[in-house]
Design a protein around this motif. Structure first.
Motif, PDB file in Angstrom:
ATOM      1  N   SER A 105       0.829  -1.198   0.000  1.00 38.76           N
ATOM      2  CA  SER A 105       0.000   0.000   0.000  1.00 38.76           C
ATOM      3  C   SER A 105       0.863   1.246   0.000  1.00 38.76           C
ATOM      4  O   SER A 105       2.075   1.198   0.242  1.00 38.76           O
ATOM      5  CB  SER A 105      -0.914  -0.006   1.234  1.00 38.76           C
ATOM      6  OG  SER A 105      -0.137   0.063   2.424  1.00 38.76           O
ATOM      7  N   ALA A 106       0.211   2.379  -0.241  1.00 34.59           N
ATOM      8  CA  ALA A 106       0.929   3.654  -0.257  1.00 34.59           C
ATOM      9  C   ALA A 106       1.494   3.984   1.121  1.00 34.59           C
ATOM     10  O   ALA A 106       2.590   4.539   1.235  1.00 34.59           O
ATOM     11  CB  ALA A 106      -0.004   4.764  -0.737  1.00 34.59           C
ATOM     12  N   ALA A 107       0.768   3.631   2.154  1.00 36.44           N
ATOM     13  CA  ALA A 107       1.255   3.894   3.512  1.00 36.44           C
ATOM     14  C   ALA A 107       2.502   3.068   3.817  1.00 36.44           C
ATOM     15  O   ALA A 107       3.457   3.558   4.432  1.00 36.44           O
ATOM     16  CB  ALA A 107       0.168   3.590   4.535  1.00 36.44           C
ATOM     17  N   GLN A 108       2.506   1.798   3.378  1.00 35.07           N
ATOM     18  CA  GLN A 108       3.682   0.960   3.601  1.00 35.07           C
ATOM     19  C   GLN A 108       4.882   1.473   2.816  1.00 35.07           C
ATOM     20  O   GLN A 108       6.010   1.446   3.299  1.00 35.07           O
ATOM     21  CB  GLN A 108       3.371  -0.481   3.202  1.00 35.07           C
ATOM     22  CG  GLN A 108       2.379  -1.176   4.121  1.00 35.07           C
ATOM     23  CD  GLN A 108       1.982  -2.547   3.623  1.00 35.07           C
ATOM     24  OE1 GLN A 108       1.877  -2.776   2.422  1.00 35.07           O
ATOM     25  NE2 GLN A 108       1.757  -3.475   4.543  1.00 35.07           N
ATOM     26  N   LYS A 109       4.657   1.932   1.591  1.00 35.45           N
ATOM     27  CA  LYS A 109       5.752   2.493   0.810  1.00 35.45           C
ATOM     28  C   LYS A 109       6.327   3.724   1.498  1.00 35.45           C
ATOM     29  O   LYS A 109       7.542   3.942   1.482  1.00 35.45           O
ATOM     30  CB  LYS A 109       5.264   2.857  -0.587  1.00 35.45           C
ATOM     31  CG  LYS A 109       4.948   1.662  -1.463  1.00 35.45           C
ATOM     32  CD  LYS A 109       4.503   2.098  -2.851  1.00 35.45           C
ATOM     33  CE  LYS A 109       4.208   0.895  -3.733  1.00 35.45           C
ATOM     34  NZ  LYS A 109       3.758   1.301  -5.086  1.00 35.45           N
ATOM     35  N   ALA A 110       5.466   4.543   2.083  1.00 36.74           N
ATOM     36  CA  ALA A 110       5.943   5.736   2.790  1.00 36.74           C
ATOM     37  C   ALA A 110       6.789   5.358   4.000  1.00 36.74           C
ATOM     38  O   ALA A 110       7.811   5.990   4.287  1.00 36.74           O
ATOM     39  CB  ALA A 110       4.754   6.597   3.220  1.00 36.74           C
ATOM     40  N   ARG A 143      10.150   4.202   2.751  1.00 38.38           N
ATOM     41  CA  ARG A 143      10.922   5.352   2.282  1.00 38.38           C
ATOM     42  C   ARG A 143      11.528   6.117   3.459  1.00 38.38           C
ATOM     43  O   ARG A 143      12.685   6.549   3.408  1.00 38.38           O
ATOM     44  CB  ARG A 143      10.038   6.264   1.448  1.00 38.38           C
ATOM     45  CG  ARG A 143      10.786   7.335   0.674  1.00 38.38           C
ATOM     46  CD  ARG A 143       9.845   8.213  -0.131  1.00 38.38           C
ATOM     47  NE  ARG A 143       9.032   7.417  -1.045  1.00 38.38           N
ATOM     48  CZ  ARG A 143       7.725   7.243  -0.924  1.00 38.38           C
ATOM     49  NH1 ARG A 143       7.073   7.814   0.078  1.00 38.38           N
ATOM     50  NH2 ARG A 143       7.055   6.518  -1.791  1.00 38.38           N
TER      51      ARG A 143
END
Length: 574
Positions: free
Chosen positions: A172-177, A180
């Motif tokens: 998910s986008a939250a996991q990618k953030a 990062r």
């Protein structure tokens, strides 16, 4: 077209669905004979599963009726097909295949088989292959495709860079953030460690005249500090491989930082000169461990390695820029050794950062947590020392690193003494060292575009030639201002060389030995930061400080020769 010719074909999809249904119904009701060739064509319209090969079925004209799923399930347009297997579907147990249209050359064979009776027709059906088991429209509409189960829908097109493993869970986008942020935190911690490496190297130059005055030493004796520093660097480079295999990346990096704290604590009181020599040995050992792991961790990244290495070593230049600004002030004070209190406090902060960020974990574990693990399938599990020292390129790279880092530190350390004695500079001449390291930092950032434009190999040759010309001006032009400006521009040109060296190392060295090789190259390079300044001190005691410039010019020329010997690509033994 007669109705008999429309029985065994799939109508082209059109916007008028009623016309298609009428034609189909008319074809069902119209009485007509069934030629042998049409029977063979109908046999190709069997169901997609294994039931289509049921040998108990009588292959007569009346039994081969047109399936009712012709236009609804059996045939769909390719644009409607799923491009990827759904994530919730089970993985295929057997390799999937895309069925192709029936080959026309088989039609005569099928017709011949049908003329010999129903039994022969069954035998002909057995000979039909997988690709012959599906029939497309006669007009070969490329948009028509057979229907597949949703769990086994073939991938028609895969974009470049997409993950072909459809069973892997989506991030998910939250996991990618989160990943990062962790990567940025790792890079920031290593950059601060390399910043302190530059801080240490930039400290010695402005304090060197004060150390000579305080202990009453000549050039040769005070240069023993660099000799003991070399012993520490080389010891750390050799022990790094064993320590890393034994304790792992996080613990060895932490050990190097803790050793720095003890070394600076020994120098704060300004004790006897032998104590300083011992402290410089410990500093060399600790810096060798930290520098090797910072380079190895960054160089083993999966993306943007050259940019990351350039930024990492730009922080080295920044540390070497800031340190002389502070150490020059302490060089004018009675308690000059109190400067090491600041260094010790910075390393306490560095130790805490290393512990809370890496937690003593191994590099493979840390990389896997942030999806940055870059493994080499050609890894060989054997004696790493033998493998590393058996690579010829490692010795070329380490020799270049020794001369480069030694030249860099020699300019930053001895230029202050040279300007004070030959250009009649004041104690404020220590800022020339800051100008040199400022150019070093800017060169590693501002010249990255030029490295990509003309190629890193050509760029290094160009920088070395220009730096030699500027160094000659410092040698022959008796101007303090010109010498200070020239030294700053020499730093600008020397700056990109070390990141280029490390980035090129990742291209010609085995990846499973990269951390060990980087540790050895960096350790030998740090040894150069002690060996060449020591040789400079010996030459200065024999011929005077004026010998500094010809010595630096000769070292830069040697770098060009060694760089020409380093191979362009990795040698693969056959």
């Amino acid at each position: 077209m007669p109705a008999s010719e429309r029985v065994g074909v799939s109508p082209r999809p059109s916007t008028d669905n009623s016309a298609v249904v009428d034609d189909y119904n008319a074809a069902e009701l119209a009485p007509h004979p069934h030629p042998p060739s049409r029977i063979a064509d109908k046999s190709a319209l069997r169901a997609f599963d294994a039931s289509a090969l049921d040998l108990s079925e009588a292959h007569s004209a009346s039994s081969l009726e047109l399936p009712h799923t012709l236009t609804s399930e059996r045939i769909r347009r390719r644009s409607e097909l799923s491009r990827h297997r759904p994530l919730d579907s089970p993985p295929a147990l057997e390799p999937e295949a895309i069925e192709l249209p029936v080959i026309r050359e088989h039609a005569p064979h099928a017709a011949q088989s049908d003329t010999s009776g129903s039994g022969t027709a069954v035998a002909g059906a057995k000979k039909l292959g997988f690709r012959e088991d599906v029939m497309f429209a006669k007009d070969d509409d490329v948009e028509i495709a057979p229907s597949f189960p949703s769990s086994l829908a073939p991938s028609i097109r895969i974009e470049d860079g997409e993950d072909t493993d459809s069973t892997a869970p989506a991030i998910s986008a939250a996991q990618k953030a989160v990943l990062r942020r962790k990567k940025v935190l790792h890079a920031a911690t290593l950059c601060f460690s390399v910043f302190l490496n530059g801080w240490n190297d930039g400290t010695t130059g402005p304090l060197l005249p004060k150390i000579q005055e305080y202990y009453g030493l000549g050039f040769a004796i005070v240069s023993l500090l660099f000799i003991f520093n070399t012993i520490g660097y080389l010891s750390g480079a050799v022990a790094n491989v064993w320590l890393t295999d034994k304790f792992g990346f996080g613990k060895v990096l932490l050990l190097g930082s803790v050793m720095q704290i003890f070394a600076y604590a020994m120098m704060i009181p300004g004790g006897p000169f032998p104590i300083m020599c011992l402290a410089f040995t410990i500093i060399g050992f600790g810096l060798s461990l930290q520098n090797s792991h910072a380079n190895g961790f960054t160089a083993s990244s999966r993306h943007n390695v050259s940019t990351k290495i350039s930024i990492l070593h730009a922080t080295y230049g920044f540390g070497a820029l800031v340190s002389p600004l502070i150490s020059t002030q302490f060089a004018q004070q009675k308690h000059w050794s109190f400067h090491y209190m600041i260094s010790g406090a910075l390393y306490v902060l560095n130790t805490l950062m290393i512990w809370f960020v890496f937690r003593g974990k191994r590099q493979e574990v840390i990389k896997a947590e942030v999806d940055d693990l870059n493994t080499d399938p050609n890894a060989v599990d054997s004696n790493k020392y033998r493998q590393i020292f058996g690579i010829r390129e490692v010795h070329f790279l380490s020799t270049f690193s020794l001369i480069y880092v030694g030249t860099e530190v020699t300019i930053g350390s001895w230029s202050v003494t040279y300007v004070q004695e030959k250009r009649h500079g004041t104690p404020s001449s220590g800022y020339i060292s800051s100008g040199f390291f400022a150019g070093l930092m800017l060169g590693r950032i501002l010249l990255m575009w030029l490295n990509r434009k003309i190629g890193e190999r050509r760029a290094l040759f160009l920088y070395a030639l220009l730096a030699i010309q500027l160094e000659v001006t410092v040698w022959v032009v008796p101007s303090l201002v010109e010498n200070a400006i020239a030294v700053a521009f020499i730093g600008l040109l020397l700056g990109p060389m070390y990141p280029i060296l490390l980035n090129h190392s990742t291209k010609i060295l085995p990846r499973w030995l990269l951390t060990g090789c980087m540790g050895y190259i960096a350790g030998v390079g740090q040894a150069g930061s002690a060996v060449l300044p020591f040789i400079t001190g010996v030459l200065a005691s024999r011929f005077g400080i004026a010998s500094l410039q010809p010595f630096i010019v000769s070292m830069m020329s040697t770098m060009i020769v060694i760089w020409a010997l380093i191979p362009r690509v990795r040698h693969v033994p056959t």
